[in-house]
Design an enzyme around this catalytic site. Sequence first.
Site, PDB file in Angstrom:
ATOM      1  N   HIS A  77       0.841  -1.201   0.000  1.00 13.14           N
ATOM      2  CA  HIS A  77       0.000   0.000   0.000  1.00 13.14           C
ATOM      3  C   HIS A  77       0.868   1.240   0.000  1.00 13.14           C
ATOM      4  O   HIS A  77       1.973   1.252   0.543  1.00 13.14           O
ATOM      5  CB  HIS A  77      -0.975   0.014   1.183  1.00 13.14           C
ATOM      6  CG  HIS A  77      -0.331  -0.179   2.509  1.00 13.14           C
ATOM      7  ND1 HIS A  77       0.071  -1.418   2.967  1.00 13.14           N
ATOM      8  CD2 HIS A  77       0.010   0.703   3.472  1.00 13.14           C
ATOM      9  CE1 HIS A  77       0.618  -1.285   4.157  1.00 13.14           C
ATOM     10  NE2 HIS A  77       0.597  -0.010   4.486  1.00 13.14           N
TER      11      HIS A  77
ATOM     12  N   HIS B 242       0.726   5.211   1.027  1.00 11.38           N
ATOM     13  CA  HIS B 242       0.006   6.231   1.804  1.00 11.38           C
ATOM     14  C   HIS B 242       0.091   7.574   1.079  1.00 11.38           C
ATOM     15  O   HIS B 242       1.180   7.984   0.658  1.00 11.38           O
ATOM     16  CB  HIS B 242       0.649   6.440   3.172  1.00 11.38           C
ATOM     17  CG  HIS B 242       0.667   5.259   4.075  1.00 11.38           C
ATOM     18  ND1 HIS B 242      -0.211   5.102   5.122  1.00 11.38           N
ATOM     19  CD2 HIS B 242       1.480   4.168   4.123  1.00 11.38           C
ATOM     20  CE1 HIS B 242       0.064   3.988   5.779  1.00 11.38           C
ATOM     21  NE2 HIS B 242       1.085   3.398   5.186  1.00 11.38           N
TER      22      HIS B 242
HETATM   23  P1  AMP Z   1       1.486   0.447   7.424  1.00 11.02           P
HETATM   24  O1  AMP Z   1       2.028   0.771   8.779  1.00 11.02           O
HETATM   25  O2  AMP Z   1       2.243   1.116   6.309  1.00 11.02           O
HETATM   26  O3  AMP Z   1       1.319  -1.052   7.202  1.00 11.02           O
HETATM   27  O4  AMP Z   1       0.050   1.101   7.374  1.00 11.02           O
HETATM   28  C1  AMP Z   1      -1.137   0.379   7.490  1.00 11.02           C
HETATM   29  C2  AMP Z   1      -2.248   1.396   7.444  1.00 11.02           C
HETATM   30  O5  AMP Z   1      -3.463   0.703   7.218  1.00 11.02           O
HETATM   31  C3  AMP Z   1      -2.417   2.201   8.735  1.00 11.02           C
HETATM   32  O6  AMP Z   1      -2.329   3.588   8.430  1.00 11.02           O
HETATM   33  C4  AMP Z   1      -3.801   1.811   9.225  1.00 11.02           C
HETATM   34  O7  AMP Z   1      -4.487   2.879   9.814  1.00 11.02           O
HETATM   35  C5  AMP Z   1      -4.470   1.356   7.929  1.00 11.02           C
HETATM   36  N1  AMP Z   1      -5.556   0.403   8.112  1.00 11.02           N
HETATM   37  C6  AMP Z   1      -5.529  -0.757   8.801  1.00 11.02           C
HETATM   38  N2  AMP Z   1      -6.728  -1.393   8.724  1.00 11.02           N
HETATM   39  C7  AMP Z   1      -7.517  -0.604   7.945  1.00 11.02           C
HETATM   40  C8  AMP Z   1      -8.872  -0.687   7.489  1.00 11.02           C
HETATM   41  N3  AMP Z   1      -9.661  -1.735   7.809  1.00 11.02           N
HETATM   42  N4  AMP Z   1      -9.358   0.300   6.716  1.00 11.02           N
HETATM   43  C9  AMP Z   1      -8.577   1.359   6.389  1.00 11.02           C
HETATM   44  N5  AMP Z   1      -7.299   1.502   6.776  1.00 11.02           N
HETATM   45  C10 AMP Z   1      -6.775   0.539   7.555  1.00 11.02           C
END
Ligand code: AMP
Length: 135
Positions: A99, A101
């Site tokens: 993903h 951001h």
């Molecule tokens: P990372 O630390 O780069 O893996 O970021 C994961 C991101 O996914 C975090 O910013 C979380 O807030 C986001 N996240 C986790 N679960 C969900 C969800 N169900 N819907 C939307 N965002 C999510």
Amino acid sequence: MGNCVFCDIVGGRIPSIRVHEDEDFIALMDINPLTPGHLLLIPRQHFTSTLDMPEPLLAKALPLAKRLAEAAILGVGASAFNIIINNGVESGQAVPHWHLHIVPRKSHQELPLKVGAPADLTKLPFTAAAIRENL
Ligand code: AMP
Ligand code: ZN
């Protein structure tokens, strides 16, 4: 892939607030936004790291991220943005599904140190709509 929250989002098994969908990607509102308008761009297919992502998919991701960033800036009235990709647990990657951001920024707005606060779910759909209008 089993036990992957983003695969569950792609499959519609858990809810998400989406601002964009195409054959390869979904863009959705981060549920713990670092700033208002924080978006995640995820591929429909499960890949963990940038190193696993097929290059044609990577080549599509950045132009789409640019378009999403432009819309997010307009949608929330920001003036700048960060693009962040964490790759691997040690980098801070919590969700092992690739993903990107997109974090809109305003002047003098510091990022929280670690994670954002839980989103206000009464407001998040309106922020998403403001971004969609600008795509
Ligand atoms: P990372 O630390 O780069 O893996 O970021 C994961 C991101 O996914 C975090 O910013 C979380 O807030 C986001 N996240 C986790 N679960 C969900 C969800 N169900 N819907 C939307 N965002 C999510
Ligand atoms: Zn996945």
